[in-house]
Scaffold this active site. Structure first.
Site: not given
Length: 256
Positions: A57, A59, A61-62, A115, A134, A172
């Site tokens: 996805h 985001h 942090d990905h 998400h 996530d 995570h």
């Protein structure tokens, strides 16, 4: 088909990036590279060359390492077709049910919104490996930032239906906190209590709790168990529709 070699790289405060290496073709992918430098270091240690980046996805942090890694290695970035505008540097667009080949290792692409609206997962059956970003966590699931409880429950059911020996490579290290919450809902779940002891022992030694077998997630993860009566009772909704139960579990976890 080929079985992958998998390297787990802890980054930031609680993220995991995964390197997937096909020994037959030498193709190597990074899954959800939040940052580039730790990925580069591990590639150098292994003597591998990055050929692909797989994003579950959009985001940051990905995807934060996407462009730097693409520039250095010429890696091909793979992401969701219906979220292509938000995946930095995307080259290949995939959708639910597509097959993706990393060298000789075949993945099934699964749409798992909730998400985010365009969230996907990559399932490599021959490697018994699910890279779910996530959507599904060890003992948890992602927050509903862009989707509904109905969408997320449907996505989790799709993942829950994979084979027992599937290893869940989530993005995570949230497991210890998730375990404390899960215990509130199913205090008599012996499998959960045993798992909590194992989680606490691993974290006391700074060891990862990820990946986890899907069979164990089914038996202990409350977000996969919203249709189980003990979980329904745990949130005070005996006999209720699983979507309503799931929504209540998610609401409680958001405030936990």
């Amino acid at each position: 088909m080929s079985r992958l070699q998998i390297e787990q790289i802890p980054v930031l405060t609680d993220n995991y990036v995964y390197l997937l290496h096909d020994p037959a073709s030498l193709a190597t992918a990074a899954v959800d590279p939040a940052v580039a430098e730790p990925v580069e270091e591990r590639l150098a240690q292994k003597g591998w060359t990055l050929t692909h980046i797989l994003n579950t996805h959009h985001h940051g942090d990905h995807t934060g390492g996407n462009l730097a890694l693409k520039q250095r290695y010429g890696a091909r970035i793979v992401g969701a077709r219906n979220d292509s505008q938000r995946i930095p540097g995307i080259d290949a667009q995939v959708a639910d049910g597509d097959s993706f080949l990393l060298g000789e290792a075949a993945a099934v692409v699964m749409a798992v919104p909730g998400h985010t609206s365009g969230h996907i997962a990559f399932w490599f059956p021959e490697s018994h490996a699910l890279f779910c970003g996530d959507t599904l966590f060890a003992l948890g699931c992602g927050r509903l930032f862009e989707g509904t409880a109905e969408q997320m429950w449907s996505s989790l059911l799709k993942l829950r239906g994979l084979p027992d020996d599937t290893m869940v490579y989530c993005a995570h290290e949230y497991t210890q906190s998730n375990a404390r919450f899960a215990r509130l809902l199913e205090r008599d779940n012996k499998a959960l209590l045993t798992r909590i002891d194992d989680i606490d022992a691993k974290r006391s030694r700074d060891l990862p709790t990820v990946p986890s077998p899907l069979a164990i997630e089914r038996a202990t993860n409350p977000f996969l168990r919203a249709d189980i009566e003990s979980v329904k009772k745990g949130v005070g909704l005996p006999g209720e529709d699983p979507i309503r139960v799931f929504a209540e579990i998610r609401r409680r976890k958001d405030a936990f």
